[in-house]
Design a protein around this motif. Structure first.
Motif, PDB file in Angstrom:
ATOM      1  N   LEU A  85      32.807  98.204  45.727  1.00 21.25           N
ATOM      2  CA  LEU A  85      32.105  96.911  45.746  1.00 21.25           C
ATOM      3  C   LEU A  85      31.713  96.529  47.171  1.00 21.25           C
ATOM      4  CD1 LEU A  85      31.151  94.385  44.215  1.00 21.25           C
ATOM      5  CD2 LEU A  85      33.433  93.416  44.571  1.00 21.25           C
ATOM      6  N   LEU A  86      32.632  96.696  48.102  1.00 19.68           N
ATOM      7  CA  LEU A  86      32.329  96.400  49.509  1.00 19.68           C
ATOM      8  C   LEU A  86      31.226  97.315  50.030  1.00 19.68           C
ATOM      9  CD1 LEU A  86      35.947  95.925  50.947  1.00 19.68           C
ATOM     10  CD2 LEU A  86      34.262  94.133  50.460  1.00 19.68           C
TER      11      LEU A  86
ATOM     12  N   VAL B 285      28.706  98.894  48.227  1.00 19.48           N
ATOM     13  CA  VAL B 285      27.377  98.634  47.660  1.00 19.48           C
ATOM     14  C   VAL B 285      26.820  97.276  48.102  1.00 19.48           C
ATOM     15  CG1 VAL B 285      27.799 100.109  45.657  1.00 19.48           C
ATOM     16  CG2 VAL B 285      28.317  97.680  45.499  1.00 19.48           C
ATOM     17  N   THR B 286      27.694  96.353  48.492  1.00 18.66           N
ATOM     18  CA  THR B 286      27.223  95.045  48.973  1.00 18.66           C
ATOM     19  C   THR B 286      26.966  95.039  50.472  1.00 18.66           C
ATOM     20  OG1 THR B 286      29.522  94.292  49.185  1.00 18.66           O
ATOM     21  CG2 THR B 286      28.378  93.774  47.125  1.00 18.66           C
ATOM     22  N   GLY B 287      27.247  96.168  51.129  1.00 21.12           N
ATOM     23  CA  GLY B 287      26.990  96.259  52.558  1.00 21.12           C
ATOM     24  C   GLY B 287      28.033  95.593  53.429  1.00 21.12           C
ATOM     25  N   VAL B 288      29.156  95.203  52.848  1.00 21.36           N
ATOM     26  CA  VAL B 288      30.208  94.511  53.604  1.00 21.36           C
ATOM     27  C   VAL B 288      31.157  95.501  54.278  1.00 21.36           C
ATOM     28  CG1 VAL B 288      32.172  92.906  53.405  1.00 21.36           C
ATOM     29  CG2 VAL B 288      30.081  92.498  52.094  1.00 21.36           C
TER      30      VAL B 288
END
Length: 216
Positions: free
Chosen positions: A189-190, A192-195
């Motif tokens: 999740l981190l 793919v969200t660029g975080v």
């Protein structure tokens, strides 16, 4: 397409070495501290085949590289190998020794990044760094620093999560370990969200600072 094939050729050897040595290092240190599970399973080896995961080692990195090239990006790689089996209960001091077993993988990647940097220095002195081997050395540095940084991220089941577990008081450690079933989902999740990459920058910065000492 030719550019993509060239990129795959440049990155293939560094990725295979990075993953193979990383996993073998876990098994080797586990054996040093009393757990021969990985050794008995044939995983304390520099042969890459036992460590390769079809999805994580081949398909995911290739897919990300292809998508990055199609999007005009630089092609940041992400992937994983088959986890080395470690029976934490067989370590002489399980909670304490877990730190060293977990740390062995990322530290092996830092050492390999340094070796690639030394190779780049030698190439620079002889033939420059613009050729195939120079590009491979640069890829070796990048791949190993990224793999080191991702694995030091303090979230189980990553190595950084194991290190944090080892350092926390017992009660807090077991509460922290409850994150493990969700760890990879959080990482993806981190990602793919660029975080994820901004969070890894401090670790990457330290690794880069060390490797620069060996660059031409």
């Amino acid at each position: 397409m030719n550019e993509l094939i060239q990129t795959i050729t440049v990155y293939a050897l560094p990725v295979i070495f990075a993953i193979t040595v990383h996993e073998a290092a876990h098994g080797y240190v586990a054996r040093m501290f009393g757990d021969p599970t990985a050794y008995q399973a044939g995983r304390v080896t520099l042969n890459p085949i036992p460590h390769i995961d079809l999805v994580g080692t081949i398909l995911v990195p290739l897919g990300m590289l292809l998508l990055s090239k199609l999007a005009g990006g630089a092609g940041m790689l992400f992937g994983w190998a088959k986890p080395v089996p470690v029976d934490w209960g067989r370590l002489r001091h399980p909670k304490r020794d877990m730190l060293w077993v977990a740390l062995a993988g990322p530290m092996s990647n830092l050492i390999m990044a340094i070796i690639w940097a030394i190779s780049l220095r030698l190439l620079y002195q002889s033939e420059g760094i613009s050729g195939f081997w120079g590009q491979m050395a640069l890829a070796g540095i990048s791949v190993n620093l990224v793999l080191m940084a991702i694995n030091l991220f303090p979230l189980p089941p990553l190595d950084g999560g194991r290190i944090v577990f080892s350092l926390l008081p017992s009660r807090a450690a077991w509460q922290y370990a409850k994150l493990e079933p969700y760890g990879m989902m959080i990482i993806i999740l981190l990602l793919v969200t660029g975080v994820l990459w901004p969070l890894l920058r401090p670790i990457m910065a330290v690794g880069t600072m060390i490797v620069r000492l060996f660059l031409p």
